[in-house]
Every structure is written in C-alpha cells, then in structure tokens.
Design an enzyme around this catalytic site. Structure first.
Site, PDB file in Angstrom:
ATOM      1  N   ALA A 191       0.861  -1.185   0.000  1.00  0.00           N
ATOM      2  CA  ALA A 191       0.000   0.000   0.000  1.00  0.00           C
ATOM      3  C   ALA A 191       0.894   1.231   0.000  1.00  0.00           C
ATOM      4  CB  ALA A 191      -0.873  -0.018   1.244  1.00  0.00           C
ATOM      5  N   GLY A 210       0.332  -5.160   0.662  1.00  0.00           N
ATOM      6  CA  GLY A 210      -0.836  -5.146  -0.216  1.00  0.00           C
ATOM      7  C   GLY A 210      -0.551  -5.788  -1.567  1.00  0.00           C
ATOM      8  N   GLU A 264      -1.055  -9.361  -1.023  1.00  0.00           N
ATOM      9  CA  GLU A 264      -2.488  -9.586  -0.766  1.00  0.00           C
ATOM     10  C   GLU A 264      -3.272  -9.599  -2.070  1.00  0.00           C
ATOM     11  OE1 GLU A 264      -2.445  -6.385   2.279  1.00  0.00           O
ATOM     12  OE2 GLU A 264      -3.573  -7.821   3.476  1.00  0.00           O
ATOM     13  N   GLU A 296       3.977  -5.940   7.149  1.00  0.00           N
ATOM     14  CA  GLU A 296       3.206  -4.886   7.822  1.00  0.00           C
ATOM     15  C   GLU A 296       3.587  -4.716   9.291  1.00  0.00           C
ATOM     16  OE1 GLU A 296       1.989  -6.839   5.511  1.00  0.00           O
ATOM     17  OE2 GLU A 296       0.478  -5.830   4.293  1.00  0.00           O
TER      18      GLU A 296
END
Ligand code: 3HC
Length: 653
Positions: free
Chosen positions: A69, A108, A111, A131
C-alpha cells in the site's frame, strides 16, 4: 497484440491472445496509490465486460511487482476504491486472473496476488507481509487468505515476523504456483489460457487445514516474546489463528484492526523510522558527486572490531588486506576472520563456493608497504590519539594520494588525526558498532576538510557493506555516544536523586529497551569508562554535576559481570540486586546531603528521554546531525532504542 489501453496514469494494458495484460507503472515501487487502485478497478470492470477477453494477467513495470500500500497516504482521508475493494473484485471475476510477479510482492502487493487464481514469478521475486514492521497488520486479506493457502503455522511465521521469502521458498510453501524459465508474461498468458473455462480456484474459498493449538501457542509465544510490548505482532497472531472463521467475518475484523493500528502512535513511529532510513542517504552537498572506485580495502588492527569489518568487506565482494603490528598478530587476525567465515559456512549463511571466494580475497601482513594497492584503508586500532596519528602518518607514505583513509575512532577528534596527514581532505571517520559484521549502524564522520567525493565514497562503501550509514559532524562521541553520554548522565543523576539501578533498568525495559542500562554496563565491563573518567578528571568543569557512584564501584573492584560483581551481583551467574551497591549509593547521596525521593517507571523513562532529546537538539543546533530522524536512526540501530517508539527525537516531538 492490441494497442495500449490506459485505465489511469499508472495502469495500462494490452490484449494478447485474448488475455488482458495489465501493467502497474507507479515508480519507484508500484505502491497501490489511489490512482493504481482506480486504474486496476477500471481494468477489471473492462475485463469482465469485454467478450473477447478470456482472462487477465497483472504485472508490474520496473523491478518491483507491488511494494505494498502507498504508506504516504496513511493518515490522509480515504479515497475509494480501497485496496480490499479491488482485491474483492479480482477474486469475484468470472475469468481467471494471473499475478505475474516480476519482482517483490510485499504487503498489499502480496495480498492482491493472493486473490488471483494463479501466481507465477520471476526467480528474483520475493514475497512477504512486512506490515508488522510498520506497526500494522495486513489490511487487505493477508491474514485470512495466506493461512487458507499455506496453512496456519507457515502463515503465522511469515505474517507475525514480517520476514521476506525468496521465490524458491515461496514456491515450496505453495504461495507461488510456478517459476517459469521462459518469459514471465508469456508464461502468465499461457497459464491464463489454460485456466480459461476451468472453475476458478479462489483462495478465499479454501479452508485452512486445522492447526494444532499447541503448535500455534508455541509459535505465538516465541513471536510475542520478541515483540517487546508492540501491539501489531499480537494482533497478527490473533487474526491468523482465527482464520478458520467465515471469510467475510475474518476480513472485517482484519480491516478494523488494520485501521486502528494504522492510526496509532506506534505505527507512526515505525513509519518515521522507515522514511528516516531512506532520507539518511540524502546528504546536502553531495548531489551529482561521484564516489571514488573502491576494490581493495585495507584494515589496520585485526582485533574483534577489525575482524568484524573484514567479514563485512569480504561479504560485500571487496579484497581485504589486514595489517597488524607483528606477523604473529596478523596471522592470529587471519585465523579469527577465517573462523568467523567458517561459522557462517556452518550456519548455512555462506555456501562452500562463497566461503572459498571470500577466503581467497583475504590477505594479512605486518608490513605497511603491503597496503599500497588499497583504495580505502580503515583503521581499527587502539583508541589512542598518538597511536592513531602515528599510523596515519605511516599510511600517508605508503598508499596512493587518491586512496581514502578512514578512522574508526569512537571518541577521539578525527580532525586532529587528519591534520597529521599530508592530505587531510582524504580522511573521514567510519565509526562501526561492535560486532561490526552484525551491527547495521555506521556513523560516517564528515571531518572539517573531508572532500565531498571522499564522503560520497564512504556512503557508497557503507551501503555495499549492507550498513545503514548516518552522516555526523565532528564532536566528542559523534551523534550516538554524545546522546548516550547524556542518557548515562541522567541515569546517574536519577541514582543520586533516589532511584536504584534495578528500578531504572526495569523502567527502561518496560519502555522497550532490550536491556536496562546498568545491566548493559555490567555485561560490557566498567573499566574502560572508568579509565576515561580518570583521564578527564583534571579538565572536568567543577561547576558541572558529577556523580561518583560508578567510581566508588570500580574502586571496590566491581568491574562488571566478568569480575562477578558490578552494578549487580551474579551468584550462580544470575543477575541479582546487591545490598552492597545500594549501600554505596546511599553513602554517596548522604555525602551530598541529598534526600532521596521515589520515582515511578514513567518518570524515570521520561527523564531519560528528555535528556536524550535535549542533547539531540544541541546536536542539531551545532550542525552535527542534519535531521532529527538521523539521531533517531542512530539510537534505534546502535543503542537498542525501541524502533516502535521512533527514537528519542520522535518520542519527544
Ligand atoms: N509506499 C510509499 N512509498 C514507498 C513504499 C510504500 N509502500 N515503499 C517504498 N517507498 C518509497 C521509499 O520511501 C523511497 O522513496 P524515496 O526514493 O523518495 O526515498 C522509494 O520508494 C524507494 O524505496 P527503497 O529505497 O526502499 O527502495 P528499494 O528498492 O531498496 O526497496 C522495497 C524496495 C523492497 C519495496 C522497499 O521499499 C520496502 O520494503 N518497502 C516497504 C514494503 C512494505 O512495508 N510494504 C507494506 C506496506 S503497508 C501495506 O501494504 C498495507 C496493506 O496490508 C493494506
């Protein structure tokens, strides 16, 4: 191949063989910014609707697939679609979606890949959910889809530690489906065509094999013990361990946890450290300056420090010539360095060919003239000004005029060492931390006359050595030891004012330091600092507060753990509070007519923090440190300051 369709500034696609090949191009790391999310969303809508499109391949431009992200968006108002929205759309698509990992798929990025029906990667790809290192948990399905794919224990290991797995490991874990030897995108298109028409394998619909609760408890116990009070690892464990729940429930819990942690002080602190690391290499005055080429590094002094530097230099591919005072000492140094290489071989950190290659690049000598081929010489001899000046004068005569000379002094003034040479502009400080092959921090000391390209070379070599270089100006102790002195001074004031060593240590450990200050002293031994205090006694400003307790301890033969007694006693090797130390402290307080008061843990840690931050402000005002973040990096990476508190400057901001 069709023309390029642009879905947003960072997302474009071509259609090849009926497959929509979507490329994310958002330099530097293809982070999933609002523009990336919006472009991907549009590309997916298009793929679903277009009859001629049979499947989708998602890949990245450059050397990263998706770095995660966009963390620069954290703390700003949310822009839709969110990453979970995009990921949900991928998993719901009626056509196969293939992730073609051209490089790292982190956070992300992984993911997103997990929601694809097939994952294919180049051999240089890496995957991970780091993370927790940013004080958060995965927020777009990682804690729910990864255990469904590879089982709870393996997912727990990756998510709660935040470690990165290389492509081969990811394949064996089942995160990746294929590591093709042919062109990545061609192979991904091939896979998409193969999967067309087959019922899509959706990660979210898999059921995680039930994990043994004792195994989970054991694994999570280890992770939590290392977390030193941080919240994210515990939350990650909780989410992964409960991933057998219905997907929607797990995803909702994960997202809510992610959002809470993202807005926490802990996450802000870890983001501060992340960006400070990247800022630290941006040094004013070095723009456009090229580093000098360095192939051969000379190391003077092959004790513990010199040997550690040699190990780091050999691992980085340099040729190393070690110098010591006698042939015997040089041979001993050689033995020590080879011993460390052998340890790396035994632990698997080094394979046989790497070991042979590194050993073949190591030479030792007791003759100064043999350092002539060196491009850089680092001295790691006894920290004494006369010894160092003598060495630098000798080096000046044997190395090329463009070769660089670096001192590893911790406390001496490198300007005085440079002034003793014919070319002070080629002198800088490279202050390693012990053990030098393990500790990441490297203070790069810009002396008064250091030439810009010499400093640039210091930074380039540091990075090649896999160190974290932080530039400091000249001051006694540079950034780290000056702040550490203030920290130590404050602890001694606290002793005199009423706190006991173990109370201070407990307060620091509660704050997040791995070990309290007095326990560290005992481990390191008290005699070196005692000798320094004795040397400084004659020039000490009598108007400044000076605490004599440490001197009294040393005079009583309490020189630390090695001597069996220091700030603590060590019956059977176990650290124990010693009433004798308490008595010495009480006597010293009484001599100064100090009425002791008690301190809470919080008061102790706040006073210590304030002392560090005040010294940090002074370093900034004097121009010794360029940025508060540089100070924080030094304290986090060299002195055990908890990263999740962001360093003393961040903590006090
Ligand atoms: N968001 C925004 N900027 C990022 C970023 C990210 N996730 N990752 C890196 N950058 C920036 C850096 O700040 C740096 O900027 P600068 O050039 O202005 O200084 C630039 O990208 C290059 O970064 P590096 O110097 O670190 O480049 P490297 O090539 O050495 O490393 C990397 C690349 C391995 C991707 C490394 O940058 C990295 O580890 N990034 C962070 C990975 C991460 O933690 N991802 C998880 C993010 S949180 C998340 O995904 C939440 C999700 O679960 C919802």
């Amino acid at each position: 191949m069709s023309d390029v369709t642009t879905f947003s500034a960072t997302i474009s696609a071509t259609t090849r063989n009926g497959i929509l090949v979507v490329t994310i191009d958002n330099a530097p790391v293809n982070a999933t910014s609002a523009d990336v999310r919006s472009g991907l969303d549009k590309a997916l809508v298009h793929a679903e609707a277009a009859i001629g499109i049979k499947g989708v391949v998602i890949t990245g431009a450059g050397k990263t697939f998706i770095g995660g992200a966009d963390i620069t968006e954290f703390g700003k108002p949310a822009i839709e679609p969110t990453l979970p929205d995009v990921i949900e759309k991928i998993e719901a698509l009626s056509k196969p979606v293939i992730a073609a990992l051209n490089g790292a798929a982190l956070g992300g990025g992984l993911e997103l890949a997990l929601a694809c029906q097939y994952r294919i990667a180049s051999p240089s790809a890496q995957v991970g959910l780091p993370e927790v290192k940013l004080g958060i948990v995965p927020g777009a399905g990682g804690t729910q889809r990864l255990p469904r794919l590879i089982g709870v224990p393996a997912a727990l290991d990756l998510i709660a530690s935040g470690r990165i797995a290389k492509a081969a490991e990811a394949l064996s874990l089942g995160i990746l489906d294929e590591l093709p030897e042919t062109d990545l995108v061609d192979a991904a298109i091939e896979a998409a065509r193969r999967l067309t028409g087959a019922s899509p394998r959706k990660t979210g619909e898999l059921t995680a094999a039930p994990a043994d609760p004792t195994e989970i408890d054991k694994a999570s116990g280890k992770i939590l013990a290392k977390a030193r009070g941080q919240k994210a690892p515990a939350e990650a464990v909780r989410l992964v361990a409960s991933s057998h729940r219905p997907l929607a429930e797990g995803l909702a819990d994960e997202r809510a946890t992610f959002l809470t942690l993202r807005d926490s002080r802990e996450a802000a602190a870890l983001r501060h450290i992340f960006f400070a690391e990247r800022e630290a290499s941006k040094v004013a005055g070095l723009e456009g300056i090229d580093a000098r080429p360095v192939v051969t590094i000379g190391i003077c002094g092959l004790g513990l420090m010199g040997s550690g530097i040699a190990i780091a230099a050999l691992a980085a591919g340099y040729t190393v010539i070690g110098l010591d005072q006698t042939q015997e000492a040089a041979e001993k140094g050689h033995e020590r360095i080879v011993g460390l290489l052998e340890r790396n071989l035994a632990s698997g950190r080094l394979d046989r060919s790497g070991f042979d290659a590194q050993k073949s690049r190591l030479f030792v000598t007791a003759t100064d003239a043999n350092l002539a081929p060196c491009d850089l010489v680092i001295e790691a001899v006894f920290d004494d000004l006369d010894v160092k000046i003598d060495l630098f004068r000798r080096l000046d005569k044997v190395v090329r005029p463009d070769a660089i000379l670096a001192t590893n002094t911790s406390y001496l003034n490198p300007d005085e060492i440079a002034a003793a040479t014919a070319h002070p502009e080629r002198v800088l400080g490279l202050h390693f931390f012990s053990p030098a092959h393990v500790m990441r921090l490297l203070e790069v000391v810009r002396c008064e006359k250091t030439a810009p390209d010499v400093l640039a070379t210091g930074l380039t070599v540091a990075k090649k050595l896999k160190k974290l270089p932080v530039v400091t100006g000249v001051t006694e102790g540079f950034i780290g030891n000056r702040i550490f002195s203030a920290y130590r001074r404050e602890a001694e004031f606290l002793l005199e004012d009423g706190a006991l060593p173990h109370e201070i240590d407990v307060a620091l450990e509660n704050y997040g330091f791995p070990m309290g200050l007095f326990a560290v002293y005992d481990m390191a031994g008290l005699e070196i600092a005692w000798a320094r205090r004795k040397r400084q006694a004659a020039t000490r400003d009598p108007s400044q507060r000076y605490v004599e307790i440490a001197d009294r301890l040393c005079e009583a033969g309490r020189l630390g753990q090695k001597s069996g007694r220091g700030w603590y006693a060590y019956p059977d090797g176990k650290r124990t509070v010693d009433p004798e130390v308490t008595a010495i402290i009480e006597t010293e307080r009484a001599k100064k007519h100090i009425t002791p008061r008690s301190f809470s843990k919080d008061e102790i840690s706040q006073r210590m923090l304030q002392a560090m931050a005040t010294e940090g402000e002074a370093l900034l005002a004097e121009g010794i440190a360029a940025r508060p973040g540089d100070i924080d990096l030094v304290m986090v990476n060299g002195y055990g300051f908890p990263a999740h508190k962001g360093g003393p400057m961040f903590a006090k901001s």
